[in-house]
Scaffold this motif. Structure first.
Motif, PDB file in Angstrom:
ATOM      1  N   MET A 128     -61.142  32.835-135.175  1.00 53.42           N
ATOM      2  CA  MET A 128     -60.952  33.545-133.916  1.00 53.42           C
ATOM      3  C   MET A 128     -60.349  34.928-134.129  1.00 53.42           C
ATOM      4  SD  MET A 128     -60.310  30.951-130.850  1.00 53.42           S
ATOM      5  CE  MET A 128     -58.609  30.550-131.076  1.00 53.42           C
ATOM      6  N   ALA A 129     -59.486  35.061-135.130  1.00 52.36           N
ATOM      7  CA  ALA A 129     -58.872  36.369-135.406  1.00 52.36           C
ATOM      8  C   ALA A 129     -59.938  37.360-135.879  1.00 52.36           C
ATOM      9  CB  ALA A 129     -57.776  36.221-136.465  1.00 52.36           C
ATOM     10  N   VAL A 130     -60.861  36.858-136.706  1.00 55.92           N
ATOM     11  CA  VAL A 130     -61.958  37.719-137.171  1.00 55.92           C
ATOM     12  C   VAL A 130     -62.810  38.143-135.971  1.00 55.92           C
ATOM     13  CG1 VAL A 130     -64.108  37.742-138.515  1.00 55.92           C
ATOM     14  CG2 VAL A 130     -62.027  36.769-139.502  1.00 55.92           C
ATOM     15  N   ALA A 131     -63.078  37.203-135.071  1.00 56.65           N
ATOM     16  CA  ALA A 131     -63.865  37.520-133.873  1.00 56.65           C
ATOM     17  C   ALA A 131     -63.177  38.621-133.069  1.00 56.65           C
ATOM     18  CB  ALA A 131     -64.041  36.273-133.017  1.00 56.65           C
ATOM     19  N   PHE A 132     -61.832  38.521-132.934  1.00 53.82           N
ATOM     20  CA  PHE A 132     -61.070  39.536-132.192  1.00 53.82           C
ATOM     21  C   PHE A 132     -61.240  40.909-132.857  1.00 53.82           C
ATOM     22  CE2 PHE A 132     -57.309  42.161-131.760  1.00 53.82           C
ATOM     23  CZ  PHE A 132     -57.122  42.202-130.394  1.00 53.82           C
ATOM     24  N   VAL A 133     -60.995  40.944-134.160  1.00 57.78           N
ATOM     25  CA  VAL A 133     -61.012  42.228-134.879  1.00 57.78           C
ATOM     26  C   VAL A 133     -62.416  42.840-134.856  1.00 57.78           C
ATOM     27  CG1 VAL A 133     -60.707  43.314-137.136  1.00 57.78           C
ATOM     28  CG2 VAL A 133     -59.053  41.620-136.348  1.00 57.78           C
ATOM     29  N   VAL A 134     -63.419  42.031-135.164  1.00 55.59           N
ATOM     30  CA  VAL A 134     -64.790  42.562-135.231  1.00 55.59           C
ATOM     31  C   VAL A 134     -65.240  43.056-133.856  1.00 55.59           C
ATOM     32  CG1 VAL A 134     -67.203  41.965-135.704  1.00 55.59           C
ATOM     33  CG2 VAL A 134     -65.414  41.158-137.230  1.00 55.59           C
ATOM     34  N   THR A 135     -64.932  42.289-132.806  1.00 54.09           N
ATOM     35  CA  THR A 135     -65.351  42.701-131.457  1.00 54.09           C
ATOM     36  C   THR A 135     -64.627  43.975-131.039  1.00 54.09           C
ATOM     37  OG1 THR A 135     -65.660  40.380-130.917  1.00 54.09           O
ATOM     38  CG2 THR A 135     -65.654  41.913-129.077  1.00 54.09           C
ATOM     39  N   ALA A 136     -63.335  44.045-131.322  1.00 48.89           N
ATOM     40  CA  ALA A 136     -62.577  45.253-130.955  1.00 48.89           C
ATOM     41  C   ALA A 136     -63.130  46.478-131.689  1.00 48.89           C
ATOM     42  CB  ALA A 136     -61.099  45.050-131.283  1.00 48.89           C
TER      43      ALA A 136
END
Lengths: 269, 160
Positions: free
Chosen positions: B99-107
């Motif tokens: 989920m942290a990767v999803a946050f960073v990549v989306t941002a």
């Protein structure tokens, strides 16, 4: 290869979209996508508005009751003047006809519900279209004042380009939204050309650096247009920037309409 | 995510995201920053697929966004296609998605696409636009986290 192919297809679709728009039509793909997303969009819009109204009603009931009473009183006052206004309108139309000026634009008012807003494109989607007599270029106003003009028209749906849309760049379809405007606080009223500057400010350019405009003056539409009637409130002057070098006076305008309050608008056809 | 099941999920998500983008995104803006549901779907879905399918979902997302916004269809399709392709490529690299990767990549994807949008559509007031972009990047990143968790539950392992 897939990436290049899809990008090329995207450019082709963009060209088709622009081609359709130059003929004041909406291309089939855009229309289909909008038709597929609109029903759920309207539903979601209704859910969010209803939820918001529920909480507003719960926490501001007393204030709303008082406001309702005040509005009813205002409605009664308005009713006493409406007959007189209608008589003057008819007289005005008759005189225009004798003088060969044609019909006043915006005589017919079509109420519409706002159910979509594209932030980057500064466009509203409303639930009336060509079936209700809406045409591209018609003025759209709210209770506060002019909101923008109709850009795309489909059978029962239209997109409105907001006053605040132009910025430095012409809008997405290659046209800047330019509107003639006058300062009604001065006699004779100086006239200028209005365009959007950013999401919250407009710029009105007068071709006279000594135009008698002052901060706080009210700006309205000039009526120098076949589709936008005279006298629609645009906003108030908040800053003046005279330029002797270019022979202009630029006035920054705070638009009267507030996007956050836009639920219903009127299309003037 | 692959096969017919993956595409059905992607199309349903894009339909819901497109409908929400048109009708409620502006009402759910926080401090002047609005979410971009379509971009969230494109990036999060691309995290579960390869670069080819990532480009395809990006293309579909751009097409939906271009149609509902009334803006340049080409601008939206090209930027979203490249975005989906890049995220799909990233998924092919050796790293563990969460989920942290999803946050960073989306941002980050939000920032990149908004700057690309700015290049295609220059405007006068850049600072407010950049501030709104930062807000939207965080907003989209937060939205991507539960969507990632949901897709993780229904997906096959990533196609590496």
């Amino acid at each position: 290869m897939v990436l290049i192919g899809l990008c090329a297809l995207g450019v082709v679709l963009g060209t088709v979209q622009n081609g359709s728009h130059s003929q004041e039509r909406v291309d089939r793909l855009t229309s289909t996508v909008r038709s597929i997303t609109s029903p759920l969009g309207s539903l979601l819009n209704g859910v969010v508005r209803t939820t918001s109204a529920f909480f507003t009603g719960t926490f501001s009931a007393t204030k709303l009751v008082q406001e309702n009473r005040r509005l009813k009183a205002l409605e009664q006052v308005y009713a006493t003047y409406s007959e007189r206004i209608e008589g003057l309108r008819t007289e005005n139309e008759t005189l225009r006809k004798y003088e060969g000026f044609g019909q006043t634009p915006g005589k017919t008012r079509v109420p519409a519900l706002v159910y979509g807003f594209s932030i980057n494109e500064n466009r509203l989607t409303i639930n009336v279209g060509s079936n209700q007599g809406v045409r591209a270029g018609c003025a759209v106003e709210s209770n506060d004042g002019l909101v923008g003009t109709v850009e795309d028209v489909e059978a029962n749906r239209s997109q409105v380009l907001l006053l605040t849309s132009a910025g430095l760049q012409p809008n997405a379809k290659g046209k800047a939204l330019l509107i003639g405007a006058i300062d009604v606080n001065r006699v004779p009223p100086p006239a200028g050309l209005l365009r959007g500057e950013n999401a919250s400010t407009l710029t009105l350019t007068f071709m006279d650096p000594k135009a008698p405009v002052q901060i706080g003056d009210t700006i309205v539409t000039s009526g120098f247009s076949e589709k936008i009637p005279k006298g629609l409130i645009i906003g108030k002057v908040i800053q003046l920037d005279p330029s002797e070098e270019f022979g202009t006076l630029k006035a920054r305008i705070d638009p009267a309409f507030s996007l956050g309050n836009l639920e219903f608008v009127i299309v003037l056809i | 995510m692959k096969g017919a099941k993956g595409w059905i999920i992607a199309i349903i998500l894009l339909w819901v995201a497109g409908s929400g983008q048109q009708s409620v995104a502006y009402q759910l803006a926080l401090i002047g920053s609005s979410p971009d549901y379509i971009l969230v779907v494109v990036v999060t879905f691309a995290l579960f697929t390869n670069r080819r399918n990532g480009a395809a979902i990006g293309f579909l997302g751009g097409m939906v966004q271009g149609a509902i916004s009334g803006g340049h269809m080409a601008t939206y399709t090209v930027t979203r296609t490249i975005l989906g392709f890049c995220v799909g490529w990233l998924t092919g690299l050796e790293f563990e998605g969460n989920m942290a990767v999803a946050f960073v990549v989306t941002a980050m994807a939000t920032g990149v696409t908004q700057i690309a949008f700015l290049l295609f559509n220059p405007r006068g007031a850049i600072l407010p636009f950049l501030l709104a972009t930062i807000g939207s990047a965080v907003y989209n990143g937060v939205l991507a986290m539960p969507l990632y968790a949901l897709l993780k539950k229904v997906s096959d392992p990533p196609n590496r």
